[in-house]
Enzyme design. Sequence first.
Site, PDB file in Angstrom:
ATOM      1  N   LYS A 187      -2.074   8.175  -3.223  1.00  0.00           N
ATOM      2  CA  LYS A 187      -3.019   9.230  -3.547  1.00  0.00           C
ATOM      3  C   LYS A 187      -3.150  10.231  -2.391  1.00  0.00           C
ATOM      4  O   LYS A 187      -3.626  11.347  -2.579  1.00  0.00           O
ATOM      5  CB  LYS A 187      -4.417   8.621  -3.826  1.00  0.00           C
ATOM      6  CG  LYS A 187      -4.464   7.614  -4.943  1.00  0.00           C
ATOM      7  CD  LYS A 187      -5.873   7.006  -5.002  1.00  0.00           C
ATOM      8  CE  LYS A 187      -5.930   5.851  -5.962  1.00  0.00           C
ATOM      9  NZ  LYS A 187      -7.224   5.143  -5.870  1.00  0.00           N
ATOM     10  N   GLY A 188      -2.789   9.801  -1.205  1.00  0.00           N
ATOM     11  CA  GLY A 188      -3.130  10.521   0.025  1.00  0.00           C
ATOM     12  C   GLY A 188      -2.716  11.975   0.086  1.00  0.00           C
ATOM     13  O   GLY A 188      -3.359  12.778   0.755  1.00  0.00           O
ATOM     14  N   ASP A 214       1.324  12.388   2.911  1.00  0.00           N
ATOM     15  CA  ASP A 214       0.195  12.643   3.810  1.00  0.00           C
ATOM     16  C   ASP A 214       0.535  12.302   5.256  1.00  0.00           C
ATOM     17  O   ASP A 214       0.425  13.126   6.138  1.00  0.00           O
ATOM     18  CB  ASP A 214      -1.066  11.888   3.335  1.00  0.00           C
ATOM     19  CG  ASP A 214      -0.840  10.392   3.137  1.00  0.00           C
ATOM     20  OD1 ASP A 214       0.301   9.901   3.293  1.00  0.00           O
ATOM     21  OD2 ASP A 214      -1.817   9.689   2.815  1.00  0.00           O
ATOM     22  N   ASP A 231       3.841   6.890   8.965  1.00  0.00           N
ATOM     23  CA  ASP A 231       3.364   5.984  10.020  1.00  0.00           C
ATOM     24  C   ASP A 231       4.559   5.249  10.624  1.00  0.00           C
ATOM     25  O   ASP A 231       5.142   5.692  11.599  1.00  0.00           O
ATOM     26  CB  ASP A 231       2.317   5.042   9.428  1.00  0.00           C
ATOM     27  CG  ASP A 231       1.660   4.158  10.468  1.00  0.00           C
ATOM     28  OD1 ASP A 231       1.772   4.452  11.667  1.00  0.00           O
ATOM     29  OD2 ASP A 231       1.024   3.154  10.087  1.00  0.00           O
ATOM     30  N   PHE A 280      -6.187   5.202  13.289  1.00  0.00           N
ATOM     31  CA  PHE A 280      -6.204   5.374  11.841  1.00  0.00           C
ATOM     32  C   PHE A 280      -6.861   6.692  11.468  1.00  0.00           C
ATOM     33  O   PHE A 280      -7.966   6.996  11.884  1.00  0.00           O
ATOM     34  CB  PHE A 280      -6.896   4.197  11.150  1.00  0.00           C
ATOM     35  CG  PHE A 280      -6.390   4.007   9.754  1.00  0.00           C
ATOM     36  CD1 PHE A 280      -5.194   3.355   9.518  1.00  0.00           C
ATOM     37  CD2 PHE A 280      -7.094   4.528   8.668  1.00  0.00           C
ATOM     38  CE1 PHE A 280      -4.699   3.215   8.225  1.00  0.00           C
ATOM     39  CE2 PHE A 280      -6.612   4.382   7.377  1.00  0.00           C
ATOM     40  CZ  PHE A 280      -5.412   3.730   7.157  1.00  0.00           C
ATOM     41  N   VAL A 281      -6.142   7.488  10.663  1.00  0.00           N
ATOM     42  CA  VAL A 281      -6.535   8.863  10.368  1.00  0.00           C
ATOM     43  C   VAL A 281      -7.086   8.958   8.943  1.00  0.00           C
ATOM     44  O   VAL A 281      -6.514   8.377   8.020  1.00  0.00           O
ATOM     45  CB  VAL A 281      -5.298   9.784  10.512  1.00  0.00           C
ATOM     46  CG1 VAL A 281      -5.659  11.228  10.207  1.00  0.00           C
ATOM     47  CG2 VAL A 281      -4.711   9.677  11.924  1.00  0.00           C
ATOM     48  N   ASP A 306      -7.284   8.157   3.259  1.00  0.00           N
ATOM     49  CA  ASP A 306      -8.395   7.234   3.102  1.00  0.00           C
ATOM     50  C   ASP A 306      -8.308   6.050   4.045  1.00  0.00           C
ATOM     51  O   ASP A 306      -7.271   5.774   4.639  1.00  0.00           O
ATOM     52  CB  ASP A 306      -8.407   6.669   1.685  1.00  0.00           C
ATOM     53  CG  ASP A 306      -7.324   5.597   1.497  1.00  0.00           C
ATOM     54  OD1 ASP A 306      -6.160   5.873   1.852  1.00  0.00           O
ATOM     55  OD2 ASP A 306      -7.649   4.492   1.029  1.00  0.00           O
ATOM     56  N   ARG A 323     -11.605  10.361   1.614  1.00  0.00           N
ATOM     57  CA  ARG A 323     -10.583  11.309   1.132  1.00  0.00           C
ATOM     58  C   ARG A 323     -11.124  12.710   0.950  1.00  0.00           C
ATOM     59  O   ARG A 323     -10.393  13.694   1.066  1.00  0.00           O
ATOM     60  CB  ARG A 323     -10.012  10.853  -0.225  1.00  0.00           C
ATOM     61  CG  ARG A 323      -9.181   9.594  -0.203  1.00  0.00           C
ATOM     62  CD  ARG A 323      -8.456   9.446  -1.538  1.00  0.00           C
ATOM     63  NE  ARG A 323      -7.955   8.095  -1.752  1.00  0.00           N
ATOM     64  CZ  ARG A 323      -6.817   7.610  -1.250  1.00  0.00           C
ATOM     65  NH1 ARG A 323      -6.075   8.362  -0.469  1.00  0.00           N
ATOM     66  NH2 ARG A 323      -6.430   6.376  -1.501  1.00  0.00           N
TER      67      ARG A 323
HETATM   68  P1  IMP Z   1       4.463   3.867   6.607  1.00  0.00           P
HETATM   69  O1  IMP Z   1       5.259   3.228   5.523  1.00  0.00           O
HETATM   70  O2  IMP Z   1       4.142   2.881   7.710  1.00  0.00           O
HETATM   71  O3  IMP Z   1       5.096   5.124   7.151  1.00  0.00           O
HETATM   72  O4  IMP Z   1       3.046   4.237   5.989  1.00  0.00           O
HETATM   73  C1  IMP Z   1       2.895   5.335   5.173  1.00  0.00           C
HETATM   74  C2  IMP Z   1       1.658   5.288   4.298  1.00  0.00           C
HETATM   75  O5  IMP Z   1       0.637   4.426   4.799  1.00  0.00           O
HETATM   76  C3  IMP Z   1       1.043   6.661   4.253  1.00  0.00           C
HETATM   77  O6  IMP Z   1       1.608   7.440   3.216  1.00  0.00           O
HETATM   78  C4  IMP Z   1      -0.407   6.358   4.028  1.00  0.00           C
HETATM   79  O7  IMP Z   1      -0.681   6.200   2.650  1.00  0.00           O
HETATM   80  C5  IMP Z   1      -0.633   5.039   4.727  1.00  0.00           C
HETATM   81  N1  IMP Z   1      -1.113   5.257   6.094  1.00  0.00           N
HETATM   82  C6  IMP Z   1      -0.455   4.990   7.242  1.00  0.00           C
HETATM   83  N2  IMP Z   1      -1.187   5.321   8.311  1.00  0.00           N
HETATM   84  C7  IMP Z   1      -2.339   5.834   7.828  1.00  0.00           C
HETATM   85  C8  IMP Z   1      -3.519   6.387   8.451  1.00  0.00           C
HETATM   86  O8  IMP Z   1      -3.669   6.483   9.687  1.00  0.00           O
HETATM   87  N3  IMP Z   1      -4.490   6.823   7.604  1.00  0.00           N
HETATM   88  C9  IMP Z   1      -4.373   6.753   6.249  1.00  0.00           C
HETATM   89  N4  IMP Z   1      -3.298   6.255   5.633  1.00  0.00           N
HETATM   90  C10 IMP Z   1      -2.295   5.797   6.417  1.00  0.00           C
HETATM   91 MG    MG Z   2       0.568   7.781   1.383  1.00  0.00          MG
END
Ligand code: IMP
Ligand code: MG
Length: 174
Positions: A40-41, A97, A100, A149-150, A156, A162
Amino acid sequence: MPPLRRILSRYQVRRRVKELAAQLRVDYAGQRPVFVACLKGAFVFLADLVRQVGVPLQVDFIMVSSYGMGTTSKGQITVLLDVTADIAGRHVVLVDDIIDSGGTLQFLREHLLSRGPASLRVCALLARESALAEGTVIDYLGFPVPPGFVVGYGLDCAEEYRQLPDIYVLEGER
Ligand code: IMP
Ligand code: MG
């Protein structure tokens, strides 16, 4: 509720979204791209972005799960809602969004590429400095962000925050 520390104002975000949109406008002129937003982000970012791009385009959505309700990765990624558009032969822009670890991005890239798009580029509002240092390629990036954490502007923590217009870091998380 943990305290929030603002790291990006709505005005900074607005200015950067405008710059990204200007670049996309040049790069996708005449191509009618499909913008696939990761739910949803990315919903707030997508909404602001597409209204600034100014070229004919199509919008679609995909939803994957990997984080559950917490703030740390659970590793397992599944498609909860798939794109409805036929993206074969289309120019696709994946809108997310925050990148990470980059794991979700890698999964989404492979998933979308298996449908045979003409091209696939990534537009992310935020990306962790660590992911960028490790070589994760993001074609259109809003802002690099440090650890923490953002939330806000679509992002969210356990479905909270959000709706906030600015972007914050949750103090005391990670
Ligand atoms: P990744 O697979 O570790 O790159 O994580 C990506 C997804 O995790 C993002 O699209 C977000 O939905 C969620 N996510 C990772 N870090 C954060 C954060 O700091 N705040 C909110 N959502 C996050
Ligand atoms: Mg996401």
